[in-house]
Design a protein around this motif. Structure first.
Motif, PDB file in Angstrom:
ATOM      1  N   CYS A  20       0.869  -1.167   0.000  1.00  0.00           N
ATOM      2  CA  CYS A  20       0.000   0.000   0.000  1.00  0.00           C
ATOM      3  C   CYS A  20       0.913   1.226   0.000  1.00  0.00           C
ATOM      4  N   PRO A  21       0.391   2.438  -0.229  1.00  0.00           N
ATOM      5  CA  PRO A  21       1.260   3.608  -0.278  1.00  0.00           C
ATOM      6  C   PRO A  21       1.891   3.965   1.066  1.00  0.00           C
ATOM      7  N   HIS A  22       1.485   3.283   2.146  1.00  0.00           N
ATOM      8  CA  HIS A  22       2.014   3.564   3.475  1.00  0.00           C
ATOM      9  C   HIS A  22       2.964   2.478   3.964  1.00  0.00           C
ATOM     10  N   GLY A  23       3.331   1.568   3.069  1.00  0.00           N
ATOM     11  CA  GLY A  23       4.320   0.542   3.399  1.00  0.00           C
ATOM     12  C   GLY A  23       3.772  -0.809   3.801  1.00  0.00           C
ATOM     13  N   GLY A  24       2.459  -0.954   3.902  1.00  0.00           N
ATOM     14  CA  GLY A  24       1.889  -2.252   4.247  1.00  0.00           C
ATOM     15  C   GLY A  24       2.082  -3.241   3.113  1.00  0.00           C
ATOM     16  N   ARG A  25       2.211  -4.490   3.442  1.00  0.00           N
ATOM     17  CA  ARG A  25       2.425  -5.548   2.448  1.00  0.00           C
ATOM     18  C   ARG A  25       1.079  -6.094   1.986  1.00  0.00           C
ATOM     19  N   ALA A  26       0.908  -6.231   0.669  1.00  0.00           N
ATOM     20  CA  ALA A  26      -0.334  -6.766   0.109  1.00  0.00           C
ATOM     21  C   ALA A  26      -0.069  -8.139  -0.505  1.00  0.00           C
ATOM     22  N   PHE A  27      -1.084  -8.992  -0.448  1.00  0.00           N
ATOM     23  CA  PHE A  27      -0.944 -10.338  -0.997  1.00  0.00           C
ATOM     24  C   PHE A  27      -2.307 -10.842  -1.451  1.00  0.00           C
ATOM     25  N   ALA A  28      -2.286 -11.755  -2.409  1.00  0.00           N
ATOM     26  CA  ALA A  28      -3.528 -12.378  -2.885  1.00  0.00           C
ATOM     27  C   ALA A  28      -4.012 -13.345  -1.823  1.00  0.00           C
ATOM     28  N   ALA A  29      -5.247 -13.128  -1.357  1.00  0.00           N
ATOM     29  CA  ALA A  29      -5.797 -13.952  -0.286  1.00  0.00           C
ATOM     30  C   ALA A  29      -6.809 -14.972  -0.809  1.00  0.00           C
ATOM     31  N   SER A  30      -6.992 -15.026  -2.118  1.00  0.00           N
ATOM     32  CA  SER A  30      -7.955 -15.954  -2.704  1.00  0.00           C
ATOM     33  C   SER A  30      -7.233 -17.123  -3.362  1.00  0.00           C
ATOM     34  N   ALA A  31      -8.001 -18.117  -3.749  1.00  0.00           N
ATOM     35  CA  ALA A  31      -7.429 -19.290  -4.415  1.00  0.00           C
ATOM     36  C   ALA A  31      -6.798 -18.875  -5.743  1.00  0.00           C
ATOM     37  N   PRO A  32      -5.648 -19.438  -6.076  1.00  0.00           N
ATOM     38  CA  PRO A  32      -4.965 -19.059  -7.320  1.00  0.00           C
ATOM     39  C   PRO A  32      -5.694 -19.564  -8.565  1.00  0.00           C
ATOM     40  N   THR A  88       0.441  -2.155 -14.602  1.00  0.00           N
ATOM     41  CA  THR A  88      -0.107  -0.846 -14.936  1.00  0.00           C
ATOM     42  C   THR A  88      -1.616  -0.751 -14.715  1.00  0.00           C
ATOM     43  N   THR A  89      -2.250  -1.829 -14.240  1.00  0.00           N
ATOM     44  CA  THR A  89      -3.693  -1.825 -14.004  1.00  0.00           C
ATOM     45  C   THR A  89      -4.032  -0.861 -12.878  1.00  0.00           C
ATOM     46  N   HIS A  90      -5.043  -0.016 -13.095  1.00  0.00           N
ATOM     47  CA  HIS A  90      -5.463   0.952 -12.085  1.00  0.00           C
ATOM     48  C   HIS A  90      -5.997   0.224 -10.851  1.00  0.00           C
ATOM     49  N   ALA A  91      -5.623   0.718  -9.676  1.00  0.00           N
ATOM     50  CA  ALA A  91      -6.080   0.125  -8.426  1.00  0.00           C
ATOM     51  C   ALA A  91      -6.069   1.170  -7.323  1.00  0.00           C
ATOM     52  N   GLN A  92      -6.805   0.896  -6.259  1.00  0.00           N
ATOM     53  CA  GLN A  92      -6.831   1.745  -5.069  1.00  0.00           C
ATOM     54  C   GLN A  92      -6.807   0.866  -3.832  1.00  0.00           C
ATOM     55  N   CYS A  93      -6.142   1.351  -2.793  1.00  0.00           N
ATOM     56  CA  CYS A  93      -6.155   0.693  -1.491  1.00  0.00           C
ATOM     57  C   CYS A  93      -7.289   1.306  -0.670  1.00  0.00           C
ATOM     58  N   PHE A  94      -7.923   0.475   0.152  1.00  0.00           N
ATOM     59  CA  PHE A  94      -9.020   0.928   0.998  1.00  0.00           C
ATOM     60  C   PHE A  94      -8.809   0.427   2.414  1.00  0.00           C
ATOM     61  N   GLY A  95      -9.367   1.170   3.388  1.00  0.00           N
ATOM     62  CA  GLY A  95      -9.339   0.753   4.784  1.00  0.00           C
ATOM     63  C   GLY A  95     -10.501  -0.163   5.084  1.00  0.00           C
ATOM     64  N   GLY A  97     -13.347   0.357   6.401  1.00  0.00           N
ATOM     65  CA  GLY A  97     -14.661   0.863   6.025  1.00  0.00           C
ATOM     66  C   GLY A  97     -14.952   0.676   4.556  1.00  0.00           C
ATOM     67  N   GLY A  98     -13.896   0.636   3.745  1.00  0.00           N
ATOM     68  CA  GLY A  98     -14.016   0.371   2.325  1.00  0.00           C
ATOM     69  C   GLY A  98     -14.624   1.465   1.480  1.00  0.00           C
ATOM     70  N   LEU A  99     -14.832   2.659   2.045  1.00  0.00           N
ATOM     71  CA  LEU A  99     -15.485   3.708   1.291  1.00  0.00           C
ATOM     72  C   LEU A  99     -14.527   4.777   0.774  1.00  0.00           C
ATOM     73  N   VAL A 100     -13.438   5.000   1.481  1.00  0.00           N
ATOM     74  CA  VAL A 100     -12.528   6.082   1.127  1.00  0.00           C
ATOM     75  C   VAL A 100     -11.227   5.514   0.562  1.00  0.00           C
ATOM     76  N   PRO A 101     -10.899   5.851  -0.699  1.00  0.00           N
ATOM     77  CA  PRO A 101      -9.623   5.400  -1.256  1.00  0.00           C
ATOM     78  C   PRO A 101      -8.464   6.017  -0.476  1.00  0.00           C
ATOM     79  N   GLN A 102      -7.435   5.221  -0.226  1.00  0.00           N
ATOM     80  CA  GLN A 102      -6.287   5.686   0.551  1.00  0.00           C
ATOM     81  C   GLN A 102      -5.012   5.744  -0.279  1.00  0.00           C
ATOM     82  N   GLY A 103      -5.150   5.627  -1.591  1.00  0.00           N
ATOM     83  CA  GLY A 103      -4.010   5.737  -2.487  1.00  0.00           C
ATOM     84  C   GLY A 103      -3.791   4.472  -3.287  1.00  0.00           C
ATOM     85  N   PRO A 104      -3.052   4.599  -4.389  1.00  0.00           N
ATOM     86  CA  PRO A 104      -2.790   3.435  -5.238  1.00  0.00           C
ATOM     87  C   PRO A 104      -1.714   2.535  -4.636  1.00  0.00           C
TER      88      PRO A 104
END
Length: 117
Positions: A20-32, A88-95, A97-104
């Motif tokens: 995320c733009p704040h340094g958190g690590r993201a990963f796919a949590a669904s079945a591949p 290059t796919t557009h994306a946004q990170c959310f908290g 609450g899921g309503l406010v985008p917190q950055g790409p």
């Protein structure tokens, strides 16, 4: 895989590093997916991505990113009917609450020799 990509970029697989733009690590949590690249699953828009370790705060109150939502181009290449994700796919990170985008998200893809155009 079918279709063509509406924009250029490197195919995202399990080798991609996502933050995320704040340094958190993201990963796919669904079945591949059933499609792999160098033995790692190819990511699609149907994958669920979770974020851990985000340090984002608002007025001193923790508001960490928890998910990433992807918005692939409408004519993207697909796997099992879901658009593949490119670096290059557009994306946004959310908290939570899921309503406010917190950055790409920040995406780093190791070049595997597969580029979608």
């Amino acid at each position: 895989m079918s279709g063509h990509s509406g924009n250029s970029g490197n195919l995202m697989s399990g080798s991609a590093t996502l933050h995320c733009p704040h340094g958190g690590r993201a990963f796919a949590a669904s079945a591949p997916t059933a499609v792999s690249l160098d033995g790692l699953p190819v990511h699609t828009a149907s994958d669920v991505f979770a974020v851990t370790g985000c340090t984002h705060t608002v007025d001193g109150v923790p508001r960490p990113c928890t998910t990433i939502r992807w918005s692939p181009h409408s004519d993207s290449m697909t796997v099992d009917g879901a658009p593949v994700l490119l670096d290059t796919t557009h994306a946004q990170c959310f908290g939570a609450g899921g309503l406010v985008p917190q950055g790409p998200p920040v995406v780093s893809v190791t070049q595997q020799g597969v580029v979608c155009r």
